[in-house]
Scaffold this motif. Structure first.
Motif, PDB file in Angstrom:
ATOM      1  N   ASP A 270       0.866  -1.177   0.000  1.00 58.51           N
ATOM      2  CA  ASP A 270       0.000   0.000   0.000  1.00 58.51           C
ATOM      3  C   ASP A 270       0.899   1.222   0.000  1.00 58.51           C
ATOM      4  OD1 ASP A 270      -2.634  -0.521  -0.055  1.00 58.51           O
ATOM      5  OD2 ASP A 270      -2.853  -0.810   2.116  1.00 58.51           O
ATOM      6  N   LEU A 271       1.377   1.638  -1.140  1.00 57.13           N
ATOM      7  CA  LEU A 271       2.246   2.810  -1.194  1.00 57.13           C
ATOM      8  C   LEU A 271       1.430   3.987  -1.712  1.00 57.13           C
ATOM      9  CD1 LEU A 271       5.376   1.164  -2.853  1.00 57.13           C
ATOM     10  CD2 LEU A 271       5.223   1.969  -0.498  1.00 57.13           C
ATOM     11  N   SER A 272       1.769   5.215  -1.275  1.00 62.31           N
ATOM     12  CA  SER A 272       1.007   6.361  -1.779  1.00 62.31           C
ATOM     13  C   SER A 272       1.158   6.451  -3.301  1.00 62.31           C
ATOM     14  CB  SER A 272       1.470   7.641  -1.079  1.00 62.31           C
ATOM     15  OG  SER A 272       2.864   7.723  -1.148  1.00 62.31           O
ATOM     16  N   GLU A 273       2.356   6.171  -3.806  1.00 59.64           N
ATOM     17  CA  GLU A 273       2.600   6.134  -5.252  1.00 59.64           C
ATOM     18  C   GLU A 273       3.251   4.801  -5.562  1.00 59.64           C
ATOM     19  OE1 GLU A 273       2.125   8.438  -7.611  1.00 59.64           O
ATOM     20  OE2 GLU A 273       1.282   9.921  -6.219  1.00 59.64           O
ATOM     21  N   PRO A 274       2.808   4.080  -6.591  1.00 64.37           N
ATOM     22  CA  PRO A 274       3.492   2.818  -6.889  1.00 64.37           C
ATOM     23  C   PRO A 274       4.946   3.054  -7.300  1.00 64.37           C
ATOM     24  CG  PRO A 274       1.851   3.337  -8.578  1.00 64.37           C
ATOM     25  CD  PRO A 274       1.717   4.376  -7.513  1.00 64.37           C
ATOM     26  N   LEU A 275       5.781   2.052  -7.069  1.00 60.80           N
ATOM     27  CA  LEU A 275       7.181   2.154  -7.484  1.00 60.80           C
ATOM     28  C   LEU A 275       7.255   2.077  -9.003  1.00 60.80           C
ATOM     29  CD1 LEU A 275       8.718  -0.287  -4.859  1.00 60.80           C
ATOM     30  CD2 LEU A 275       9.166   2.176  -4.985  1.00 60.80           C
ATOM     31  N   THR A 276       8.101   2.898  -9.595  1.00 52.88           N
ATOM     32  CA  THR A 276       8.274   2.869 -11.052  1.00 52.88           C
ATOM     33  C   THR A 276       9.761   2.693 -11.360  1.00 52.88           C
ATOM     34  OG1 THR A 276       8.723   5.218 -11.287  1.00 52.88           O
ATOM     35  CG2 THR A 276       6.400   4.542 -11.308  1.00 52.88           C
ATOM     36  N   ARG A 277      10.057   2.589 -12.633  1.00 56.44           N
ATOM     37  CA  ARG A 277      11.469   2.444 -13.035  1.00 56.44           C
ATOM     38  C   ARG A 277      12.302   3.638 -12.568  1.00 56.44           C
ATOM     39  NH1 ARG A 277      10.566   0.288 -19.146  1.00 56.44           N
ATOM     40  NH2 ARG A 277       9.426  -1.558 -18.542  1.00 56.44           N
ATOM     41  N   ASP A 278      11.660   4.810 -12.443  1.00 55.31           N
ATOM     42  CA  ASP A 278      12.411   6.009 -11.995  1.00 55.31           C
ATOM     43  C   ASP A 278      12.885   5.870 -10.553  1.00 55.31           C
ATOM     44  OD1 ASP A 278      12.017   7.137 -14.417  1.00 55.31           O
ATOM     45  OD2 ASP A 278      10.257   8.323 -13.804  1.00 55.31           O
ATOM     46  N   ASP A 279      12.259   4.966  -9.805  1.00 54.14           N
ATOM     47  CA  ASP A 279      12.668   4.793  -8.400  1.00 54.14           C
ATOM     48  C   ASP A 279      13.886   3.880  -8.261  1.00 54.14           C
ATOM     49  OD1 ASP A 279      10.588   6.285  -7.028  1.00 54.14           O
ATOM     50  OD2 ASP A 279       9.230   4.778  -7.866  1.00 54.14           O
ATOM     51  N   ILE A 280      14.286   3.239  -9.337  1.00 55.60           N
ATOM     52  CA  ILE A 280      15.387   2.264  -9.229  1.00 55.60           C
ATOM     53  C   ILE A 280      16.719   2.999  -9.078  1.00 55.60           C
ATOM     54  CG2 ILE A 280      16.580   0.353 -10.374  1.00 55.60           C
ATOM     55  CD1 ILE A 280      13.934  -0.194 -11.880  1.00 55.60           C
ATOM     56  N   ILE A 281      17.392   2.742  -7.962  1.00 51.78           N
ATOM     57  CA  ILE A 281      18.689   3.384  -7.704  1.00 51.78           C
ATOM     58  C   ILE A 281      19.817   2.530  -8.270  1.00 51.78           C
ATOM     59  CG2 ILE A 281      20.275   4.132  -5.851  1.00 51.78           C
ATOM     60  CD1 ILE A 281      17.507   4.477  -4.236  1.00 51.78           C
ATOM     61  N   ALA A 282      19.674   1.234  -8.146  1.00 50.39           N
ATOM     62  CA  ALA A 282      20.694   0.318  -8.686  1.00 50.39           C
ATOM     63  C   ALA A 282      20.015  -1.019  -8.944  1.00 50.39           C
ATOM     64  CB  ALA A 282      21.838   0.153  -7.694  1.00 50.39           C
ATOM     65  N   GLU A 283      20.695  -1.846  -9.734  1.00 53.62           N
ATOM     66  CA  GLU A 283      20.155  -3.179 -10.048  1.00 53.62           C
ATOM     67  C   GLU A 283      21.232  -4.220  -9.817  1.00 53.62           C
ATOM     68  OE1 GLU A 283      17.136  -1.922 -13.670  1.00 53.62           O
ATOM     69  OE2 GLU A 283      19.136  -2.634 -14.187  1.00 53.62           O
ATOM     70  N   ARG A 284      20.794  -5.416  -9.494  1.00 58.23           N
ATOM     71  CA  ARG A 284      21.718  -6.548  -9.398  1.00 58.23           C
ATOM     72  C   ARG A 284      21.183  -7.646 -10.300  1.00 58.23           C
ATOM     73  NH1 ARG A 284      24.635  -6.561  -4.164  1.00 58.23           N
ATOM     74  NH2 ARG A 284      24.250  -8.723  -3.672  1.00 58.23           N
ATOM     75  N   CYS A 285      22.088  -8.333 -10.948  1.00 60.49           N
ATOM     76  CA  CYS A 285      21.655  -9.391 -11.858  1.00 60.49           C
ATOM     77  C   CYS A 285      22.707 -10.495 -11.840  1.00 60.49           C
ATOM     78  CB  CYS A 285      21.532  -8.819 -13.264  1.00 60.49           C
ATOM     79  SG  CYS A 285      21.036 -10.045 -14.475  1.00 60.49           S
ATOM     80  N   GLY A 286      22.286 -11.697 -11.505  1.00 56.64           N
ATOM     81  CA  GLY A 286      23.272 -12.779 -11.443  1.00 56.64           C
ATOM     82  C   GLY A 286      22.676 -14.089 -11.909  1.00 56.64           C
ATOM     83  N   VAL A 287      23.548 -15.070 -12.123  1.00 62.18           N
ATOM     84  CA  VAL A 287      23.040 -16.409 -12.413  1.00 62.18           C
ATOM     85  C   VAL A 287      23.465 -17.360 -11.304  1.00 62.18           C
ATOM     86  CG1 VAL A 287      22.920 -16.215 -14.926  1.00 62.18           C
ATOM     87  CG2 VAL A 287      25.036 -17.022 -13.863  1.00 62.18           C
ATOM     88  N   ARG A 288      22.509 -18.178 -10.878  1.00 57.69           N
ATOM     89  CA  ARG A 288      22.845 -19.229  -9.922  1.00 57.69           C
ATOM     90  C   ARG A 288      23.399 -20.393 -10.722  1.00 57.69           C
ATOM     91  NH1 ARG A 288      17.783 -17.422  -9.403  1.00 57.69           N
ATOM     92  NH2 ARG A 288      17.226 -16.308  -7.494  1.00 57.69           N
ATOM     93  N   PRO A 289      24.654 -20.806 -10.461  1.00 58.00           N
ATOM     94  CA  PRO A 289      25.122 -22.012 -11.135  1.00 58.00           C
ATOM     95  C   PRO A 289      24.576 -23.225 -10.379  1.00 58.00           C
ATOM     96  CG  PRO A 289      26.951 -20.732 -10.145  1.00 58.00           C
ATOM     97  CD  PRO A 289      25.679 -20.226  -9.582  1.00 58.00           C
TER      98      PRO A 289
END
Ligand SMILES: Cc1cc2nc3c(=O)[nH]c(=O)nc-3n(C[C@H](O)[C@H](O)[C@H](O)COP(=O)(O)OP(=O)(O)OC[C@H]3O[C@@H](n4cnc5c(N)ncnc54)[C@H](O)[C@@H]3O)c2cc1C
Length: 538
Positions: free
Chosen positions: A317-336
């Motif tokens: 329940d956020l006053s404004e939904p999160l959007t791509r503009d809210d992204i400060i950083a991203e992490r992306c990995g693969v589980r071997p």
């Protein structure tokens, strides 16, 4: 000659007992465990230490509650035990944290059954953590107003643990501990292949990613701990294995903090999997996904972002939904993930076990580490030691190690003496930006005994206890240590792995902060501008 050059010189001139290829968690713990037992060990990584999967995890040290649903009781029991050992021996780095799980009305099991599952989990965890709790929908809302409870049937709260600093920092501390015990470690050295010479030693050809130089490292045993690239190195070295890897991609998005509580909020995503909103100081880290991929070098896609954002927005329940503009950083990995060769096709991907396998070649002094988790790292270290001993290398025994265990933070006595000294410098009164934590706690957790040196610096110059970048928890007294001891080759090593500043402070803020240039000058000297430009040009 720089420390890196000295290490390269020593790597090329030493005959090692064991050379480890890959300095993620599996390679780092192996190095720390072997070095502590008196083995002459070398460790190299083609990127920075923890520069691949081990910097992309959820930072959770957990017993794998979700594996109860697939009846993997032995795995859960083992992971819970591993979690407890880490909690016990890393009292400042590994912290118990409460997980608050919302149960949707449409969920496949009744909330009371889920609650019973948390009790079973607690028992399998030998009652080491706080007991679970059941929450009605009304209480769930009271406890965490940010949760959208309209589609919930209540919730359960139970304990697991998380890495207070990031995963990569945790890994680096094993590298440092290995170093302190005589291991020669160097990052940005890529191993091309291993060839067995006529004298029985392996010759591993290596390329320096910094200057392009090539040389060979010689060793009695090779351990392939290259994570997602284990199979590639085995193929290049003509090693056949029973196991191999398949990959599961997982992403996280880091957004402004969504709740002040220090709980992990757990939800069931639209695909039925658990996903989390994990506290990260002034930020929240949301994820993760589980997508089969064939190439380990895989980016975050728009689809990934939308999946995470849509799922979290539907459950908050956020006053404004999160959007791509809210992204400060991203992490992306693969589980071997370790699979036996013959089961390669038709494997049930999501149900695939996250166990690790240390596979020893039947004919050659060579082993490969498949799969695994950060949580299980100490078991990997011990298993590797056992196999190295079986291959004829003499190790200091566990018994002889009793007073100098190969893992864990320094003992209570050292901690007390550190605290006394830090208090006389009022470090217990200096709060970290956006947190209740103090500088006293922070320095010890990150640097252990090396923190004493920082106390000396602060005593001589009070500005050493000031932050370098506004809003980021990096203090001036850390810079000298980082520059001299932490094998930094790029600004990214410092901002993303030795610290998590790059994950919690936006790139624009970092670029415009005078503190970023101060860091570069302090750590890279004459190369400051080059390193700064290199980072921000990416
Ligand atoms: C999204 C996600 C979330 C996760 N969450 C958790 C969690 O919460 N808790 C948990 O316990 N586990 C978690 N895991 C699992 C855990 O992160 C991994 O199992 C672990 O980090 C793998 O470590 P590794 O050492 O095998 O691989 P890596 O960390 O990838 O290390 C391998 C290293 O080998 C190096 N290398 C490769 N080839 C060569 C070469 N030829 N020469 C030299 N070096 C080479 C690479 O540069 C790399 O640094 C998660 C994983 C993912 C992807």
């Amino acid at each position: 000659m720089s420390t890196r050059e000295q290490n390269i010189e020593r790597l090329s001139s030493t005959h090692f007992d064991v050379l480890i290829v890959g300095g993620g968690i599996n390679g780092a713990v192996s190095a720390a465990a072997l070095a502590a037992r008196g083995v002459k060990v070398g460790l190299i990584d083609g990127r920075d230490f923890a520069g691949f999967t081990s910097q992309q995890s959820s930072n959770l040290i957990w017993g794998g509650i979700k594996y109860l649903e697939t009846y993997e009781f032995a795995l859960v029991s083992k992971l819970c035990k591993a979690r407890n050992t880490l909690l016990k021996h890393y009292p400042s780095a590994v912290e118990e944290v409460r997980f608050l799980t919302s149960i949707p009305k449409s969920f496949r099991r009744h909330p009371r059954l889920v609650w019973a599952g948390t009790w079973l989990y607690w028992l399998m965890g030998r009652g080491y953590t706080k007991t679970p709790d059941y929450l009605s929908t009304r209480r769930l809302k009271q406890e965490e107003p940010v949760i959208n409870t309209s589609a919930c049937r209540g919730g359960v709260e139970y304990s697991d643990a998380y890495l207070h600093d990031n995963d990569a920092r945790f890994v680096f501390n094993f590298v440092r501990s290995a170093n302190d015990k005589g291991c020669i470690a160097c990052n940005y050295l890529s191993a091309e292949k291993a060839v067995r010479d006529t004298d029985g030693l392996w010759s591993v050809s290596v390329k320096d990613k910094v200057d392009g130089n090539e040389f060979a490292i010689r060793s009695r045993i090779v351990i392939n701990a290259a994570g997602a690239f284990v199979d590639n190195f085995n193929t290049a070295s003509q090693i056949n294995t029973q196991y191999q890897h398949i990959f599961s991609k997982g992403i996280h998005l880091i957004v402004p903090k969504i709740t002040d509580s220090k709980r992990v909020l757990a939800f069931f995503a639209d695909d039925g999997r658990l996903f989390f909103a994990i506290p990260m100081g002034e930020r929240t880290c949301i994820g993760t996904t589980d997508t089969p991929v064939s190439d380990p070098n895989t980016p975050v896609t728009e689809e990934d972002r939308d999946f995470v954002l849509d799922n979290i927005n539907a459950r908050l329940d956020l006053s404004e939904p999160l959007t791509r503009d809210d992204i400060i950083a991203e992490r992306c990995g693969v589980r071997p993930l370790a699979v036996e060769n013959e089961s390669e096709s038709g494997v049930d991907f999501l149900q695939l076990s996250r166990k690790h396998v240390v596979e020893r070649d039947p004919d050659k002094p060579y082993m490969s580490i498949f799969g695994g988790k950060l949580t299980d790292c100490l078991n990997v270290g011990d298993e590797v030691c056992q196999k190295v001993a079986e291959m004829g290398i003499k190790l200091v025994s566990n018994k002889a190690l009793e007073n100098t265990q190969w893992y864990g933070e320094p003992g209570t006595e050292q901690h007390l003496s550190y605290c006394q000294r830090a208090r006389t410098l009022s470090l217990d009164e200096i709060r970290l930006p956006g947190s209740n934590e103090t500088l006293l706690v922070r320095l010890w957790r990150r640097y252990g005994m090396d923190a004493f040196r920082m106390l000396d610096q602060i005593e001589q110059d009070r500005t050493q206890a000031e932050t370098v970048i506004k809003g980021a928890a990096l203090f001036r007294c850390e810079l000298r240590h980082l520059g001299e001891k932490e094998m930094l080759t790029s600004l990214e090593d410092l901002l993303h792995r030795r610290t998590k500043i790059g994950l919690v402070v936006s790139r624009d803020t970092l670029k415009s902060s005078v503190g970023t240039m101060e860091i570069c000058h302090s750590v890279f000297g004459e190369q400051a501008q080059i390193k700064f430009d290199e980072y921000f040009s990416r």
